[in-house]
Scaffold this active site. Sequence first.
Site, PDB file in Angstrom:
ATOM      1  CG  MET A 196      -2.417 -65.044 -17.596  1.00 16.69           C
ATOM      2  SD  MET A 196      -3.481 -66.463 -17.208  1.00 16.69           S
ATOM      3  CE  MET A 196      -2.559 -67.284 -15.915  1.00 16.69           C
TER       4      MET A 196
ATOM      5  CG  ASP B 225       0.243 -76.256 -18.653  1.00 16.82           C
ATOM      6  OD1 ASP B 225      -0.819 -76.162 -18.010  1.00 16.82           O
ATOM      7  OD2 ASP B 225       1.258 -75.586 -18.396  1.00 16.82           O
TER       8      ASP B 225
ATOM      9  CE  LYS C 227       2.604 -76.348 -14.957  1.00 12.68           C
ATOM     10  NZ  LYS C 227       2.812 -75.758 -16.296  1.00 12.68           N
TER      11      LYS C 227
ATOM     12  CB  SER D 124      -1.020 -71.708 -22.784  1.00 15.20           C
ATOM     13  OG  SER D 124      -1.605 -72.249 -21.606  1.00 15.20           O
TER      14      SER D 124
ATOM     15  CG  ASP E 248       8.150 -74.236 -19.507  1.00 15.70           C
ATOM     16  OD1 ASP E 248       8.265 -73.761 -20.655  1.00 15.70           O
ATOM     17  OD2 ASP E 248       7.310 -73.805 -18.699  1.00 15.70           O
TER      18      ASP E 248
ATOM     19  CG  ASP F  69      -4.467 -74.155 -17.084  1.00 17.58           C
ATOM     20  OD1 ASP F  69      -3.397 -74.072 -17.723  1.00 17.58           O
ATOM     21  OD2 ASP F  69      -4.537 -73.934 -15.857  1.00 17.58           O
TER      22      ASP F  69
ATOM     23  CG  ASP G 242       5.876 -75.517 -13.561  1.00 12.36           C
ATOM     24  OD1 ASP G 242       7.117 -75.506 -13.514  1.00 12.36           O
ATOM     25  OD2 ASP G 242       5.222 -74.742 -14.292  1.00 12.36           O
TER      26      ASP G 242
ATOM     27  CE  LYS H  67       4.766 -73.015 -21.078  1.00 14.76           C
ATOM     28  NZ  LYS H  67       5.094 -72.316 -19.807  1.00 14.76           N
TER      29      LYS H  67
ATOM     30  NE  ARG I 246       3.694 -65.354 -14.592  1.00 19.25           N
ATOM     31  CZ  ARG I 246       2.628 -65.127 -15.344  1.00 19.25           C
ATOM     32  NH1 ARG I 246       2.070 -63.929 -15.353  1.00 19.25           N
ATOM     33  NH2 ARG I 246       2.107 -66.065 -16.099  1.00 19.25           N
TER      34      ARG I 246
ATOM     35  CE  LYS J 134       2.472 -72.781 -12.392  1.00 17.02           C
ATOM     36  NZ  LYS J 134       3.479 -72.760 -13.489  1.00 17.02           N
TER      37      LYS J 134
ATOM     38  CB  THR K 209      -2.100 -74.331 -13.126  1.00 17.63           C
ATOM     39  OG1 THR K 209      -1.395 -74.747 -14.296  1.00 17.63           O
ATOM     40  CG2 THR K 209      -1.088 -73.911 -12.070  1.00 17.63           C
TER      41      THR K 209
ATOM     42  CD  GLU L  68       6.230 -77.198 -16.891  1.00 19.71           C
ATOM     43  OE1 GLU L  68       6.274 -76.313 -17.771  1.00 19.71           O
ATOM     44  OE2 GLU L  68       5.160 -77.652 -16.434  1.00 19.71           O
TER      45      GLU L  68
END
Length: 353
Positions: free
Chosen positions: A292, A315, A156, A290, A238, A317, A187, A262, A21, A158, A131, A213
């Site tokens: 968003m 993680d 991290k 976390s 995850d 942030d 990730d 999480k 996304r 993506k 990230t 991840e």
Amino acid sequence: MKITTHLVSSPLHTPFVTALRTATHAESLLVEISDGSVSGWGESPQVWKVTGESLAGGQACVEGPISAALNGLGPDDLTEALRRVQNAAAGNYGAKAAVDVALHDLAARRRGQTLHGFLGSTVDTVPTDVTLSAGDADALAAAGRERVADGFDVLKVKVGTGDAAADVERVRRIRSAIGPGTRLRLDANQGWTRRDAVAAIRALEDCDIELVEQPVPAADLEGMAWITDRVSTPILADESVYDVRDLVAVIRHGAADMVNVKLAKCGGLATARTLLELAREHGVGTIVGSMMECQVGVGAAAALVSAYPTSAVNDLDAAWWLAESPVTGGIRYDGSLIHLPPAPGLGVTGLSA
């Protein structure tokens, strides 16, 4: 106890891009539980591609079956309240997490304790990674240098955007840009095939990757185990792990070396503590992550980490990305350190004007 829900939308200072996304705002359901004098706060983020839970659905769950289940309980009946929250409805982990955290926050405030103190800790700082959104190699290299200059020492990245070879090149460019002193973790957000995952991870062994991840789809535990058996870099589950049953399945399959816990996936602090303890007992590494979220959700996760240390940097942030916070008070960032507030509970004093 009075339960009130608030729908909030907070702009990000930079778009957050993953294989799943692109986000420009953090959309959350905030839950406020009051005893008439003080309020506890909790948060359920809307992340369609991960949890599939909507703000409207979460709000209906909180105001409907969860509120009904808590009817008649006093603010000091925490253990029974948490049990009722988990049994009030199937699924709806985000809604349950928001109420679970609000109940913990209220209990801590009523005792004049910080939330991390209530959980048994005196540690008031927690380190986090940051990230780098998915993007082309030049943009990622520049972002990596900027985040290091901001004081972050764990980045991290993506990946899993559909071209594993391009992912490898992007990571190499980042490592070249930031040098050897900063840790890199990847990730894939379920975006690789198992063969692409093994090929990419092996190709990056000389880049000193800390962990990878969720390389393949969440349900493909056999694929995760196949990858874990063929690479030396630790694999972190995850999206494959929401609740205790999921973690047991990962352990039985040997599907991952580590797990990302999480709150919005597992249903709150009570279940998160069980997951962390279960992972530790079975030699599975841990981080707390976390989605968003704002200072409410991230603050609760940071308080958990303070009391239940993990095996790697966490993680957390998410609230750093916010251009504006929907609440006043709470945690603050100083480079890679999250400072937990000295005020009672989460230190959140209300909604922003």
